[in-house]
Design an enzyme around this catalytic site. Structure first.
Site, short mmCIF file in Angstrom:
data_model
loop_
_atom_site.label_atom_id
_atom_site.label_comp_id
_atom_site.label_asym_id
_atom_site.label_seq_id
_atom_site.Cartn_x
_atom_site.Cartn_y
_atom_site.Cartn_z
N GLY A 11 0.80 -1.22 0.00
CA GLY A 11 0.00 0.00 0.00
C GLY A 11 0.83 1.27 0.00
O GLY A 11 2.06 1.24 -0.16
N GLN A 12 0.15 2.39 0.18
CA GLN A 12 0.81 3.70 0.08
C GLN A 12 1.97 3.82 1.06
O GLN A 12 3.06 4.26 0.70
CB GLN A 12 -0.21 4.82 0.34
CG GLN A 12 0.37 6.20 0.04
CD GLN A 12 -0.41 7.33 0.70
OE1 GLN A 12 -1.45 7.12 1.33
NE2 GLN A 12 0.10 8.54 0.56
N ILE A 35 -2.14 -8.97 0.46
CA ILE A 35 -3.10 -9.85 -0.23
C ILE A 35 -2.91 -9.76 -1.74
O ILE A 35 -3.32 -10.64 -2.48
CB ILE A 35 -4.54 -9.50 0.21
CG1 ILE A 35 -5.50 -10.64 -0.07
CG2 ILE A 35 -5.01 -8.19 -0.42
CD1 ILE A 35 -6.85 -10.48 0.62
N ARG A 36 -2.26 -8.67 -2.19
CA ARG A 36 -2.07 -8.45 -3.63
C ARG A 36 -0.75 -9.05 -4.13
O ARG A 36 0.12 -9.40 -3.36
CB ARG A 36 -2.00 -6.94 -3.91
CG ARG A 36 -3.23 -6.19 -3.51
CD ARG A 36 -3.19 -4.81 -4.08
NE ARG A 36 -2.68 -3.81 -3.15
CZ ARG A 36 -2.66 -2.51 -3.41
NH1 ARG A 36 -3.10 -2.06 -4.55
NH2 ARG A 36 -2.19 -1.66 -2.52
N ASP A 52 -3.43 -13.34 3.11
CA ASP A 52 -4.57 -12.59 3.62
C ASP A 52 -4.43 -12.52 5.14
O ASP A 52 -4.38 -13.56 5.81
CB ASP A 52 -5.85 -13.36 3.23
CG ASP A 52 -7.11 -12.63 3.66
OD1 ASP A 52 -7.01 -11.65 4.43
OD2 ASP A 52 -8.19 -13.06 3.23
N TYR A 142 -14.28 3.88 9.90
CA TYR A 142 -12.81 3.85 9.96
C TYR A 142 -12.33 4.42 11.29
O TYR A 142 -11.51 3.81 11.99
CB TYR A 142 -12.29 4.66 8.77
CG TYR A 142 -10.79 4.84 8.71
CD1 TYR A 142 -9.94 3.79 8.48
CD2 TYR A 142 -10.24 6.13 8.83
CE1 TYR A 142 -8.56 3.98 8.40
CE2 TYR A 142 -8.87 6.33 8.74
CZ TYR A 142 -8.04 5.25 8.52
OH TYR A 142 -6.68 5.45 8.44
N LYS A 146 -10.43 2.60 14.40
CA LYS A 146 -9.11 3.03 14.87
C LYS A 146 -9.14 3.29 16.38
O LYS A 146 -8.19 2.94 17.10
CB LYS A 146 -8.66 4.30 14.13
CG LYS A 146 -8.25 4.05 12.69
CD LYS A 146 -7.04 3.13 12.57
CE LYS A 146 -6.57 2.93 11.15
NZ LYS A 146 -5.56 1.90 11.00
#
Ligand code: NAD
Ligand code: SER
Length: 316
Positions: A11-12, A35-36, A52, A142, A146
């Site tokens: 991710g980012q 997962i990618r 995953d 979200y 958190k």
């Protein structure tokens, strides 16, 4: 010797954090997982495992097999994507954390990093220079996940002595890997569109101030927090972390200093309501006091770096 597992490495944040950890701890000692399929910058720079995080058994076996000593858990569903499918976002964000907290205790992993967010704050929180301890009534799924996660981190520290550390990141701005569906992503898109089309239609309104940070600062903060002596870490929920604060109008003016013909228009969508519930700026005195945190990038310095770096990407 440390053996580090980064979950959500594609991710980012994950891509840049994994590269920084590999540079510091040696590429074979930092396992990237997501997962990618592997991100292009991670594929050849060290070990990669596609998995995953919801599959607790698979993660547990990997931790055991590789004798993992530290985990960075970055897999999550961010604010804007989360609002489109709240129960799914809750499930992923909470189950991933609970799986990893348990694995850390069972397998005696010595340190866990898990990021929180400015999204823990809500409409009732004071908006300016928001303090570490204040009214916390998040309004997005979200933000709720958190805040619940912060409390679980504290619980695992108190009950099991797990050395868990966390930062409430502001909106993060970067150029190496794409953002994953947050409300602050406009502040990345704007640079890309400025270079491509010299214009940008913003999904937030002109005077929406939000806390933001350049990725270089965020990566440095994460590693400094994780390397700080255990006794310095007084907060086992999550530290406020501050970089800069600006509105879409101000970032567009900063871009115009480099690209004079750049124009911005405004078409606020559902993300406006999310942004309006968050602070305009936050203070981070506890991070400064406990482990010496200080940001280096302001809006001008970040704008110069973003435009320069994105031009390099375009040439590749
Ligand atoms: P991102 O969406 O870019 O990356 C998350 C990664 O997790 C993705 O690569 C995704 O494929 C992976 N992932 C999702 N589900 C998974 C699963 N089931 N198993 C394994 N991997 C899975 O997010 P990011 O911006 O890199 O954020 C990382 C963390 O930092 C998150 O916890 C996020 O809430 C937090 N954070 C980010 C920001 C920001 O501005 N980027 C701000 C505050 C907090
Ligand atoms: N940048 C994140 C988001 O907008 C904040 O956690 O979702």
């Amino acid at each position: 010797m440390e053996k580090i597992l980064v979950i959500g490495a594609g991710g980012q944040i994950g891509v840049e954090l994994t590269l920084a950890l590999r540079a510091k701890y040696g590429q074979d000692n930092v396992i990237a997982s997501d997962i990618r399929e592997p991100h292009v910058l991670l594929a050849d720079s060290g070990p990669y495992v596609q998995l995953d995080v919801m599959n607790s058994n698979a993660v547990s076996l990997l931790v055991q097999k590789e004798k993992v000593t530290q985990i960075y858990l970055l897999a999550a569903i961010l604010s804007a994507t989360g609002e489109k499918n709240p129960l799914w976002a809750w499930d992923i964000n909470m189950k991933s954390l609970m799986n990893i907290l348990d694995i850390c205790v069972e397998q005696k992993v010595s340190k866990l990093y898990w990021p929180s967010s400015i999204a823990v704050f809500g409409n009732t929180t004071p908006k300016e220079n928001t303090e570490q301890k204040t009214i916390i009534e998040p309004v997005t799924v979200y933000g709720i996940s958190k805040y619940a996660g912060e409390l679980w981190c504290q619980y695992y520290f108190d009950k099991y002595g797990l050395d868990v550390r966390s930062l409430r990141y502001p909106g993060l701005i970067s150029w190496k890997s794409a953002p994953g569906g947050g409300t602050t992503d406009y502040a990345i898109d704007i640079y890309i569109e400025a270079l491509k089309k010299q214009s940008y239609e913003c999904f937030l309104s002109e005077h929406t101030y939000l806390p933001m940070m350049y990725m270089d600062d965020a990566i440095r903060a994460t590693i400094e927090l994780m390397e700080a002596p255990k006794e310095s870490i007084k907060n086992r929920m999550s530290y406020n972390l501050s970089g800069m604060s600006f509105s879409p109008k101000e970032i567009s003016e900063a871009i115009q200093k480099h690209i004079p013909g750049f124009t911005i228009s405004y078409a606020p969508d559902f993300r406006q309501k999310i942004a309006d519930s968050w602070p305009k700026s936050i203070e981070d005195k506890e991070a400064e006091k406990d482990w010496g945190w200080k940001a280096e990038y302001d809006l001008e310095k970040m704008t110069a770096a973003m435009l320069e770096n994105l031009k390099t990407v375009k040439r590749m």
